[in-house]
Design an enzyme around this catalytic site. Structure first.
Site, PDB file in Angstrom:
ATOM      1  N   GLU A  10      -5.862  14.553  -2.669  1.00 43.34           N
ATOM      2  CA  GLU A  10      -6.074  14.685  -1.229  1.00 43.34           C
ATOM      3  C   GLU A  10      -5.143  15.712  -0.579  1.00 43.34           C
ATOM      4  O   GLU A  10      -4.727  15.543   0.573  1.00 43.34           O
ATOM      5  CB  GLU A  10      -5.974  13.325  -0.520  1.00 43.34           C
ATOM      6  CG  GLU A  10      -7.115  12.392  -0.888  1.00 43.34           C
ATOM      7  CD  GLU A  10      -7.357  11.288   0.134  1.00 43.34           C
ATOM      8  OE1 GLU A  10      -6.805  11.377   1.249  1.00 43.34           O
ATOM      9  OE2 GLU A  10      -8.100  10.362  -0.184  1.00 43.34           O
ATOM     10  N   HIS A  55      -0.519   5.920   0.741  1.00 43.71           N
ATOM     11  CA  HIS A  55      -0.388   5.345  -0.598  1.00 43.71           C
ATOM     12  C   HIS A  55       1.051   5.463  -1.060  1.00 43.71           C
ATOM     13  O   HIS A  55       1.731   6.458  -0.767  1.00 43.71           O
ATOM     14  CB  HIS A  55      -1.278   6.090  -1.604  1.00 43.71           C
ATOM     15  CG  HIS A  55      -2.736   5.879  -1.393  1.00 43.71           C
ATOM     16  ND1 HIS A  55      -3.585   5.430  -2.387  1.00 43.71           N
ATOM     17  CD2 HIS A  55      -3.525   6.063  -0.309  1.00 43.71           C
ATOM     18  CE1 HIS A  55      -4.817   5.352  -1.922  1.00 43.71           C
ATOM     19  NE2 HIS A  55      -4.805   5.734  -0.660  1.00 43.71           N
TER      20      HIS A  55
END
Length: 406
Positions: free
Chosen positions: A49, A272
């Site tokens: 990402e 995350h």
């Protein structure tokens, strides 16, 4: 006497959520991530990402002295977001884009526009060939009613096949990434069973970090709290998996996760938590061979379960294809009726009657728009049906091969 060299490899894996143009404090978090990676000096860094290529370029410039070798994988409309930084030379790279990536009309999710993929880099360290894979599978937006489960299972199957067929010349296989699946989910069991990959969290001699190795935790300020309500401790969806081939063994000496904000800051690197593994690789006196991580009867059950879910997704896709095709036919019929009406006016069948040009044009544009949309959806769902049917057929053949083995 033959020497048996050993090697310790430190691996860092992070889904850099929101490192994109509109994310909060993006540049600050990119800088913090670069500072931490320079300070820790890992051997391999796997990121997902990283949507902005400018962020990749900034990281590359910042990390050049510590990680002189890197690669950014490009795919889709906005990019795969996958990149690798390495202290060792990258010998070769390869990208495989998954055949199913969600739906283009689900703009609020956007997975389709990323071109979800798996990237492979091949490196050589002390004479040991490493196949290093980095990937990001389709997100699970609703666990109770997961419309994307068939797509994610197709991705897990293609990932497993890609790893199997590209790692035959390697000595060690590493896979890191956001798999968007819980450890007990059928996709993870399929991936591990079909490839023989081992979970670093399960195998680690020492663990330090979030409880149960969770990488998506409710205490993170970037995490959507609603999706984690059924899981008060969080969920583990980011993994480092590995296996040895030929005459090597691999053991996970230590596994760590980050725990909240960056040191001395009030902001984490991502929504995350990062996963960090220290792997011990040793050459053995004789070839160990490639072994599967799951007994074949159990693997057959996993393939059967996955095939059932893919079959259910296939039936849904067939219904969607039928509905979009029917809508296209109705729009085409409406256009034909309008064309007939216009022709009647031209030949004078409605002489003396006013012709509603504005309403006629608006209705024609509406019918053309519906026809174009329905035709596009029909083509997309036809492709989806073919991909799901093809994967189901592959699983059927694999299942038959497993059942026929003595």
């Amino acid at each position: 006497m033959e020497s048996h060299p050993t090697l310790r490899l430190r691996v860092f894996d992070l889904n850099c959520w929101a490192i994109r143009y509109l994310s909060k404090r993006r540049q600050e978090r990119v800088r913090l991530l670069g500072d931490m990676l320079r300070r820790e000096d890992f051997d391999l860094v796997l990121l997902q990402e990283v949507w902005s290529e400018q962020d990749y370029s900034d990281l590359k410039a910042k990390l050049g002295s510590c990680y002189p070798f890197s690669h950014y994988f490009r795919s889709g409309v906005i990019g795969s977001g996958l990149c690798v930084f390495s202290r060792f030379p990258i010998l070769d790279t390869l990208l495989y884009q998954y055949s199913l990536n969600g739906y283009p009309y689900m703009l609020q999710h956007g997975d389709w526009f990323c071109g979800k993929s798996v990237g492979l880099v091949i490196i050589k360290i002390s004479g040991i060939i490493f196949n290093v894979y980095v990937t990001h599978l389709h997100a699970e937006y609703c666990r109770e009613k997961d419309a994307y489960l068939p797509h994610r299972l197709v991705q897990a199957w293609e990932l497993a096949q890609f790893v199997r067929h590209t790692s035959k010349a390697a000595d060690v296989v590493l896979l890191g990434g956001d798999l968007n699946m819980h450890p007990e989910d059928v996709g993870i069991r399929l991936l591990r069973g079909w490839t023989g990959l081992r979970d670093a969290f399960v195998e680690a001699t020492h663990f330090e970090g979030c409880e149960d190795g969770c990488t998506l935790v409710p205490s993170n300020c970037f995490t959507g709290k609603s999706e984690l309500q059924p899981f008060p401790l969080g969920i583990r969806i980011d993994y480092i998996l590995y296996k040895a081939i030929s005459s090597f063994t691999v053991k996970c000496e230590e596994l760590k996760t980050t725990t909240g904000p960056a040191p001395g800051m009030d902001v984490p690197f991502s929504d995350h938590e990062a996963v960090m593994a220290t792997l011990h690789i040793q050459r053995q006196g004789q070839a160990a061979g490639s072994t599967s991580g799951t007994a074949e009867p159990t693997l057959a059950d996993v393939v059967t379960e996955a095939r059932t879910e893919v079959g259910a997704g296939l039936r849904v896709a067939q219904r969607q294809r039928y509905s979009s095709g029917r809508m296209a036919v109705l729009a085409l019929l409406l256009l034909l009726v309008q064309a007939a009406a216009a022709l009647g006016v031209l030949v004078g069948l409605d002489a003396g009657q006013p012709f509603p040009k504005l309403s006629f044009c608006l209705l024609a544009f509406l019918a053309i728009g519906i026809l174009a949309l329905a035709a596009g959806l029909h083509v997309f769902h036809t492709m989806e049906v073919k991909m799901l049917h093809g994967t189901e057929e592959q699983m059927r053949m694999a299942l038959r091969a497993l059942q026929e083995r003595p």
